[in-house]
Design an enzyme around this catalytic site. Structure first.
Site, PDB file in Angstrom:
ATOM      1  N   ASP A  55       2.070   0.064  11.852  1.00 37.34           N
ATOM      2  CA  ASP A  55       2.058  -1.166  12.687  1.00 37.34           C
ATOM      3  C   ASP A  55       3.119  -2.125  12.595  1.00 37.34           C
ATOM      4  OD1 ASP A  55       1.772  -2.140   9.822  1.00 37.34           O
ATOM      5  OD2 ASP A  55      -0.515  -3.780   9.988  1.00 37.34           O
ATOM      6  N   ARG A 111       0.638  -5.157  -5.075  1.00 36.41           N
ATOM      7  CA  ARG A 111       0.439  -6.349  -4.675  1.00 36.41           C
ATOM      8  C   ARG A 111       1.121  -7.697  -5.345  1.00 36.41           C
ATOM      9  NH1 ARG A 111      -0.894  -4.320   0.854  1.00 36.41           N
ATOM     10  NH2 ARG A 111      -2.554  -2.793   0.728  1.00 36.41           N
ATOM     11  N   THR A 128       4.379   2.054   5.824  1.00 33.62           N
ATOM     12  CA  THR A 128       3.137   2.371   5.462  1.00 33.62           C
ATOM     13  C   THR A 128       1.950   3.169   6.697  1.00 33.62           C
ATOM     14  OG1 THR A 128       0.898   0.334   6.539  1.00 33.62           O
ATOM     15  CG2 THR A 128       3.179   0.313   7.438  1.00 33.62           C
ATOM     16  N   ILE A 129       0.765   3.525   6.262  1.00 31.32           N
ATOM     17  CA  ILE A 129       0.173   4.549   7.049  1.00 31.32           C
ATOM     18  C   ILE A 129      -0.234   3.279   8.289  1.00 31.32           C
ATOM     19  CG2 ILE A 129      -0.736   5.646   4.613  1.00 31.32           C
ATOM     20  CD1 ILE A 129      -3.736   4.143   5.729  1.00 31.32           C
ATOM     21  N   ASP A 130      -0.582   1.986   8.801  1.00 27.98           N
ATOM     22  CA  ASP A 130      -1.283   1.445   9.368  1.00 27.98           C
ATOM     23  C   ASP A 130      -0.268   1.288  10.476  1.00 27.98           C
ATOM     24  OD1 ASP A 130      -3.005   0.499   7.448  1.00 27.98           O
ATOM     25  OD2 ASP A 130      -1.841  -1.041   7.467  1.00 27.98           O
ATOM     26  N   GLY A 155       0.952  -1.207   0.006  1.00 27.69           N
ATOM     27  CA  GLY A 155       0.120   0.131  -0.103  1.00 27.69           C
ATOM     28  C   GLY A 155       0.727   0.793   0.003  1.00 27.69           C
ATOM     29  N   GLN A 209      -7.084   8.184   2.547  1.00 27.57           N
ATOM     30  CA  GLN A 209      -6.118   8.647   4.206  1.00 27.57           C
ATOM     31  C   GLN A 209      -4.423   7.968   3.754  1.00 27.57           C
ATOM     32  OE1 GLN A 209      -8.037   6.244   7.943  1.00 27.57           O
ATOM     33  NE2 GLN A 209      -9.074   6.211   6.746  1.00 27.57           N
ATOM     34  N   ARG A 243     -25.380   8.773  11.526  1.00 31.38           N
ATOM     35  CA  ARG A 243     -24.397   8.777  10.350  1.00 31.38           C
ATOM     36  C   ARG A 243     -23.034   7.926  10.307  1.00 31.38           C
ATOM     37  NH1 ARG A 243     -28.707  10.176   9.798  1.00 31.38           N
ATOM     38  NH2 ARG A 243     -30.030  11.955   8.696  1.00 31.38           N
ATOM     39  N   ASP A 251       5.534  -4.684   6.062  1.00 25.70           N
ATOM     40  CA  ASP A 251       6.110  -5.902   6.700  1.00 25.70           C
ATOM     41  C   ASP A 251       5.856  -6.536   5.470  1.00 25.70           C
ATOM     42  OD1 ASP A 251       3.366  -5.865   7.144  1.00 25.70           O
ATOM     43  OD2 ASP A 251       3.470  -7.966   8.845  1.00 25.70           O
ATOM     44  N   ARG A 283      -5.917  -1.161   8.950  1.00 21.80           N
ATOM     45  CA  ARG A 283      -5.619  -3.086   8.582  1.00 21.80           C
ATOM     46  C   ARG A 283      -6.518  -3.637  10.139  1.00 21.80           C
ATOM     47  NH1 ARG A 283      -2.779  -6.124   4.529  1.00 21.80           N
ATOM     48  NH2 ARG A 283      -2.427  -4.205   3.637  1.00 21.80           N
TER      49      ARG A 283
HETATM   50  P1  ADP Z   1       3.251  -4.128   2.677  1.00 23.88           P
HETATM   51  O1  ADP Z   1       4.289  -4.251   2.274  1.00 23.88           O
HETATM   52  O2  ADP Z   1       2.414  -3.171   2.829  1.00 23.88           O
HETATM   53  O3  ADP Z   1       2.807  -5.102   3.877  1.00 23.88           O
HETATM   54  P2  ADP Z   1       1.654  -6.186   1.409  1.00 23.88           P
HETATM   55  O4  ADP Z   1       1.434  -7.557   2.329  1.00 23.88           O
HETATM   56  O5  ADP Z   1       0.942  -6.744   0.201  1.00 23.88           O
HETATM   57  O6  ADP Z   1       1.623  -4.906   0.953  1.00 23.88           O
HETATM   58  O7  ADP Z   1       3.286  -7.011   0.708  1.00 23.88           O
HETATM   59  C1  ADP Z   1       3.577  -6.453  -0.420  1.00 23.88           C
HETATM   60  C2  ADP Z   1       3.676  -7.506  -1.479  1.00 23.88           C
HETATM   61  O8  ADP Z   1       5.556  -7.968  -0.975  1.00 23.88           O
HETATM   62  C3  ADP Z   1       3.266  -7.885  -2.137  1.00 23.88           C
HETATM   63  O9  ADP Z   1       2.346  -8.431  -2.708  1.00 23.88           O
HETATM   64  C4  ADP Z   1       4.738  -9.366  -2.233  1.00 23.88           C
HETATM   65  O10 ADP Z   1       5.431  -9.748  -3.366  1.00 23.88           O
HETATM   66  C5  ADP Z   1       5.437  -9.241  -0.962  1.00 23.88           C
HETATM   67  N1  ADP Z   1       5.320 -10.928  -0.742  1.00 23.88           N
HETATM   68  C6  ADP Z   1       4.592 -10.257   0.415  1.00 23.88           C
HETATM   69  N2  ADP Z   1       5.029 -11.186   1.653  1.00 23.88           N
HETATM   70  C7  ADP Z   1       6.131 -11.716   1.464  1.00 23.88           C
HETATM   71  C8  ADP Z   1       6.496 -12.607   0.945  1.00 23.88           C
HETATM   72  N3  ADP Z   1       6.460 -13.970   2.392  1.00 23.88           N
HETATM   73  N4  ADP Z   1       7.907 -13.851   0.454  1.00 23.88           N
HETATM   74  C9  ADP Z   1       7.591 -12.789  -0.682  1.00 23.88           C
HETATM   75  N5  ADP Z   1       7.592 -12.285  -0.741  1.00 23.88           N
HETATM   76  C10 ADP Z   1       6.341 -11.184  -0.108  1.00 23.88           C
HETATM   77  O1  F6P Z   2      -2.040  -1.732   4.624  1.00 24.11           O
HETATM   78  C1  F6P Z   2      -2.678   0.376   4.388  1.00 24.11           C
HETATM   79  C2  F6P Z   2      -4.015   0.111   4.397  1.00 24.11           C
HETATM   80  O2  F6P Z   2      -4.419   0.733   3.238  1.00 24.11           O
HETATM   81  C3  F6P Z   2      -5.476  -0.811   5.132  1.00 24.11           C
HETATM   82  O3  F6P Z   2      -5.294  -0.008   5.998  1.00 24.11           O
HETATM   83  C4  F6P Z   2      -6.360  -1.017   4.006  1.00 24.11           C
HETATM   84  O4  F6P Z   2      -7.041  -2.395   5.182  1.00 24.11           O
HETATM   85  C5  F6P Z   2      -5.532  -1.724   2.908  1.00 24.11           C
HETATM   86  O5  F6P Z   2      -4.469  -1.055   3.061  1.00 24.11           O
HETATM   87  C6  F6P Z   2      -6.530  -1.401   1.782  1.00 24.11           C
HETATM   88  O6  F6P Z   2      -6.126  -1.935   0.541  1.00 24.11           O
HETATM   89  P1  F6P Z   2      -6.108  -1.819  -0.847  1.00 24.11           P
HETATM   90  O7  F6P Z   2      -5.661  -0.580  -1.180  1.00 24.11           O
HETATM   91  O8  F6P Z   2      -5.930  -2.851  -1.319  1.00 24.11           O
HETATM   92  O9  F6P Z   2      -8.063  -1.917  -0.906  1.00 24.11           O
END
Ligand code: ADP
Ligand code: F6P
Length: 332
Positions: A129, A72, A125-127, A11, A263, A255, A103, A171
């Site tokens: 976490d 992703r 990440t905006i989260d 994201g 965000q 509401r 992560d 998230r």
């Molecule tokens: P974020 O980095 O924000 O946590 P994602 O969890 O969607 O977002 O992960 C981003 C990208 O990182 C995934 O689409 C994938 O390409 C790669 N990725 C995620 N998990 C793994 C993993 N276990 N091994 C290798 N690549 C990964």
């Molecule tokens: O991880 C960032 C985030 O914006 C979360 O806060 C949210 O749940 C998710 O990504 C939304 O994902 P997408 O952009 O794939 O709809």
């Protein structure tokens, strides 16, 4: 090290461009050649990789999103995808990578480092976490954006003496909800880290009415009732469930507002620009000093360098005393 690549993945988060700019300018200044991988790990597989010069990163510091695009990419998790990525990087002679993301992106970065590339991760990440850092790039801007929306909703809530249930992103984490709720004087803040007590919310709304305040703002984290799916309907949202319950039990005009992806966008705050800039420069410095499998963090007011595993194995922990403080002020 002569060739460095930078990638944004997962994201997007405001401040990613600040980090891309700093990585590029710092590396160019050190005499390196810099490449930008487009569309996250997908671009690494398909070879959508461009050379970055100072012109490519000019006029981006103030812009939200990421000029490199982000995706992703499930294919990257498979052996075949990894193999293609390795070939692309070897063809260009890239030795070091700066991975800007969450992560999941760090997991991909770890795999790349196992294949022999030097990798430094920048938590974004905006989260907020990710483990290993108190602050992730993007969080500060997202909180300010959510707060701006809460302020605006408050105006109309006051005029109409209504209850507003406002859902924010995060998230599975409640960071945005807690910080925006505290800064926005919410009557209640509901986050996944704490067991939900809807009767308490009902009490607070009734209590406010009894004291002569017609409106109440309730801030709800999207992940309150489990993992939020992207693209779920309004009726499936946490805000809808909370709002429905509160309306039935209080009889107040209620509401709901789901802030959603707004965000994630917007011009990065000063904090995000400075953090992204410092992270970007430090990542290059670390690579040039021979570091690998590292992540950067912001802890106790300084940039830290720790194993990449920290961001994967751990999660950032919320300071729940802030929720206690918000609760105390809300009921007094
Ligand atoms: P974020 O980095 O924000 O946590 P994602 O969890 O969607 O977002 O992960 C981003 C990208 O990182 C995934 O689409 C994938 O390409 C790669 N990725 C995620 N998990 C793994 C993993 N276990 N091994 C290798 N690549 C990964
Ligand atoms: O991880 C960032 C985030 O914006 C979360 O806060 C949210 O749940 C998710 O990504 C939304 O994902 P997408 O952009 O794939 O709809």
């Amino acid at each position: 090290m002569k060739r460095i690549a930078v990638i944004t993945s997962g994201g997007d988060a405001p401040g990613m461009n600040a980090a891309i700019r700093a990585v590029t300018l710092k590396a160019l200044n050190a005499g390196c050649q810099v490449f930008g991988v487009k569309k996250g790990y997908q671009g690494l597989i398909t070879g959508e990789i461009v050379e970055l010069n100072s012109y490519a990163v000019s006029e981006i510091l103030h812009r939200g999103g990421t000029i490199l695009f982000s995706t992703r990419c499930p294919e990257f998790k498979e052996e075949q995808g990894m193999k293609k990525a390795k070939e692309q990087l070897e063809q260009l002679g890239v030795e070091g990578l700066v991975v800007i993301g969450g992560d999941g992106s760090f997991r991909g970065a770890l795999d790349l480092s196992k294949m022999g590339f030097a990798v430094v991760g920048i938590p974004a990440t905006i989260d907020n976490d990710i483990g290993g850092t108190e602050l992730s790039l993007g969080f500060d801007t997202a909180v300010n954006t959510a707060l701006d929306a809460i302020n605006k909703i408050r105006d109309t809530a006051i005029s109409h003496e209504r209850v507003y249930v406002i859902e924010v992103m995060g998230r599975n984490a409640g960071f945005i909800a807690l910080y925006a709720g505290l800064a926005g004087a919410a009557a209640a803040i509901l986050i996944p880290e704490v067991e939900t007590d809807l009767e308490e919310v009902v009490f607070r709304v009734k209590n406010a009415t009894a004291k002569g305040r017609g409106h109440s703002i309730v801030v709800v984290a999207e992940g309150l009732f489990g993992n939020p799916m992207s693209g779920r309907t309004t009726a499936e949202s946490s805000a809808f469930k909370v709002g429905n319950y509160v309306m039935k039990k209080t009889g107040k005009d209620t509401r709901i507002t789901i802030l959603g992806h707004l965000q994630r966008g917007g011009s990065p705050s000063a904090t995000a620009r400075i953090l992204g800039t410092r992270f970007g420069a430090k990542a290059v410095e670390e690579l040039l000093n021979g570091a690998s499998e590292k992540m950067l963090g912001w802890n106790k007011n300084e940039i830290t360098v720790t194993p990449l595993q920290e961001g994967i194995a751990k999660r950032n922990v919320l300071d729940l005393s802030l929720l206690s403080l918000a609760d105390l002020l809300a009921v007094t």
